[in-house]
Scaffold this active site. Sequence first.
Site, short mmCIF file in Angstrom:
data_model
loop_
_atom_site.label_atom_id
_atom_site.label_comp_id
_atom_site.label_asym_id
_atom_site.label_seq_id
_atom_site.Cartn_x
_atom_site.Cartn_y
_atom_site.Cartn_z
N ARG A 12 0.81 -1.23 0.00
CA ARG A 12 0.00 0.00 0.00
C ARG A 12 0.84 1.27 0.00
O ARG A 12 0.36 2.34 0.38
CB ARG A 12 -0.99 0.01 1.17
CG ARG A 12 -2.01 -1.14 1.12
CD ARG A 12 -3.06 -1.00 2.20
NE ARG A 12 -4.05 -2.06 2.08
CZ ARG A 12 -3.97 -3.22 2.71
NH1 ARG A 12 -2.94 -3.46 3.51
NH2 ARG A 12 -4.90 -4.12 2.56
N LYS A 33 1.08 11.03 -10.36
CA LYS A 33 0.20 10.14 -11.10
C LYS A 33 0.97 8.90 -11.53
O LYS A 33 2.08 8.99 -12.03
CB LYS A 33 -0.38 10.83 -12.33
CG LYS A 33 -1.67 11.59 -12.07
CD LYS A 33 -2.32 12.00 -13.37
CE LYS A 33 -3.66 12.67 -13.14
NZ LYS A 33 -4.32 13.07 -14.40
N GLU A 62 4.51 18.35 -24.57
CA GLU A 62 4.06 18.69 -23.23
C GLU A 62 4.57 20.07 -22.80
O GLU A 62 3.91 20.77 -22.04
CB GLU A 62 4.53 17.62 -22.23
CG GLU A 62 3.85 16.27 -22.39
CD GLU A 62 2.42 16.25 -21.86
OE1 GLU A 62 1.95 17.28 -21.32
OE2 GLU A 62 1.77 15.20 -22.00
N LYS A 77 3.66 22.60 -13.82
CA LYS A 77 3.02 21.39 -13.30
C LYS A 77 2.96 21.41 -11.78
O LYS A 77 1.95 21.03 -11.18
CB LYS A 77 3.76 20.14 -13.79
CG LYS A 77 3.07 18.86 -13.30
CD LYS A 77 3.24 17.69 -14.23
CE LYS A 77 2.28 16.58 -13.85
NZ LYS A 77 2.48 15.36 -14.66
N GLU A 81 -7.03 15.93 -8.87
CA GLU A 81 -7.87 16.27 -10.01
C GLU A 81 -9.35 16.09 -9.69
O GLU A 81 -10.10 15.44 -10.40
CB GLU A 81 -7.48 15.38 -11.22
CG GLU A 81 -7.97 15.89 -12.56
CD GLU A 81 -7.48 15.04 -13.71
OE1 GLU A 81 -8.32 14.45 -14.40
OE2 GLU A 81 -6.25 14.95 -13.89
N ARG A 102 -6.05 20.60 -11.77
CA ARG A 102 -5.14 19.64 -12.40
C ARG A 102 -5.66 19.16 -13.74
O ARG A 102 -4.88 18.77 -14.61
CB ARG A 102 -4.90 18.46 -11.45
CG ARG A 102 -3.87 17.49 -12.01
CD ARG A 102 -3.39 16.50 -10.98
NE ARG A 102 -2.32 15.69 -11.54
CZ ARG A 102 -1.38 15.08 -10.84
NH1 ARG A 102 -1.36 15.18 -9.54
NH2 ARG A 102 -0.44 14.36 -11.44
N ASN A 104 -4.52 18.11 -18.78
CA ASN A 104 -4.99 17.18 -19.80
C ASN A 104 -5.29 17.88 -21.12
O ASN A 104 -5.88 17.27 -22.02
CB ASN A 104 -6.27 16.47 -19.30
CG ASN A 104 -5.98 15.52 -18.16
OD1 ASN A 104 -5.04 14.74 -18.21
ND2 ASN A 104 -6.79 15.60 -17.11
N HIS A 160 -5.20 16.06 -24.40
CA HIS A 160 -4.99 14.65 -24.11
C HIS A 160 -6.18 13.75 -24.43
O HIS A 160 -5.99 12.55 -24.63
CB HIS A 160 -4.60 14.47 -22.64
CG HIS A 160 -3.17 14.83 -22.35
ND1 HIS A 160 -2.63 16.05 -22.67
CD2 HIS A 160 -2.17 14.12 -21.77
CE1 HIS A 160 -1.36 16.07 -22.30
NE2 HIS A 160 -1.05 14.92 -21.76
N HIS A 163 -5.03 10.56 -26.38
CA HIS A 163 -5.14 9.17 -25.92
C HIS A 163 -5.92 8.31 -26.90
O HIS A 163 -5.62 7.12 -27.08
CB HIS A 163 -5.79 9.13 -24.54
CG HIS A 163 -4.90 9.62 -23.45
ND1 HIS A 163 -5.36 9.95 -22.20
CD2 HIS A 163 -3.55 9.83 -23.41
CE1 HIS A 163 -4.34 10.35 -21.44
NE2 HIS A 163 -3.24 10.28 -22.15
N HIS A 200 3.95 9.83 -27.31
CA HIS A 200 2.91 10.54 -26.57
C HIS A 200 2.90 12.04 -26.90
O HIS A 200 1.84 12.62 -27.14
CB HIS A 200 3.13 10.35 -25.07
CG HIS A 200 2.15 11.10 -24.22
ND1 HIS A 200 0.80 10.81 -24.19
CD2 HIS A 200 2.33 12.16 -23.38
CE1 HIS A 200 0.19 11.64 -23.36
NE2 HIS A 200 1.09 12.47 -22.86
#
Length: 365
Positions: A116, A138, A180, A222, A232, A245, A249, A252, A256, A268
């Site tokens: 965890r 993330k 990015e 960022k 987010e 946040r 994206n 994106h 994606h 990417h």
Amino acid sequence: MEIHVGGAAPYDVVIGRGVGDRVLPMLGDGVRRVAVLFPDGLRHLAEPVIADLGKAGLAVLELPLPEGEGAKTAAVAVAAWDALGEAGFTRSDAVVTVGGGATTDMGGFVAATWLRGVPAVHVPTTLLGMVDAAVGGKTGLNTAAGKNLVGSFHEPAGVVCDLATLGTLPHDELVSGLGEVVKCGFIADPEILRLVEEDPAGAVDPASPVLAELVRRSVQVKVDVVVGDLKETAGFAGGGGHPGREALNYGHTMAHAIERAEDYTMRHGEAVAIGMVFVAELARRTGHLDDATAARHAGTLAAVGLPTRYDGAPYEQLHAAMKVDKKSRGDQLRFVVLDGLARPRVLAGPAEADLRAAYERMRGA
């Protein structure tokens, strides 16, 4: 230089040349074993990190990963968990990642899920990893349904960006990372756009001060966004509709979908560049963005060699992929758009006609 990331679990992002010796102190006291995850093809970059950890008396477990997005599968995660279990890793041990965005995504996920959560230090070796994947906590892996649909938030204990590694990248890989970077310029820091547009050659030169400044500014963007909205969920309180946040994206949702259509063979940053052209046209058609700023997207991206067109998959296929994007709500598509430079907002449920028109613009029609 150092950028401090505040919040409940603060850490530092170190940016410079020859800063590999900063990894060990970030691990903290009490760590006895460290798993180092790296793409098998980047063993030469991981070896100095492994050697430094060994010299400090730490037991090092080497966990080579497949290249690129091939690392981000459930099978790879299970293999890493099995290796940690066999080595007897406890909560006082740690993970270090050395590689690009896929490595930090998977290595961070392994660290987040083992017992965890154990500490992780990221050593991104690509421009994309430095300005995006390694910062913000993330983590995730891909499934047949889409990209990054399984994951967790797990802030690292530290991030070490050694700019010298950018000189080891193939040119196309370095250019991809600028997708990015340019995104950060549009959503938060227009000075990034000015630097890219005034010196596109410097922006793609791994030894240039221009690229170093672009890295610093993009990381700062960022960090500022993540500290305000780590998971987010709520945007910025009192932010006048700023999506928090979710702004990261930008471009994106379509990106994606394209990556999935291309079976994750497209870089990417290249997909993000195309996705920004799509969403800029969507914002223009829906009255959010003026013609000049919408057109500026393609001009700035093309200046550094990023793609601005895509016609590799039909509209229906991309639309279906966007519907399972993690930002969607029910059957309603959500896009981050701009009301102007550095003024992101969410556009929910755009009309079909506007989506199709933006798709045609993306195709170069």
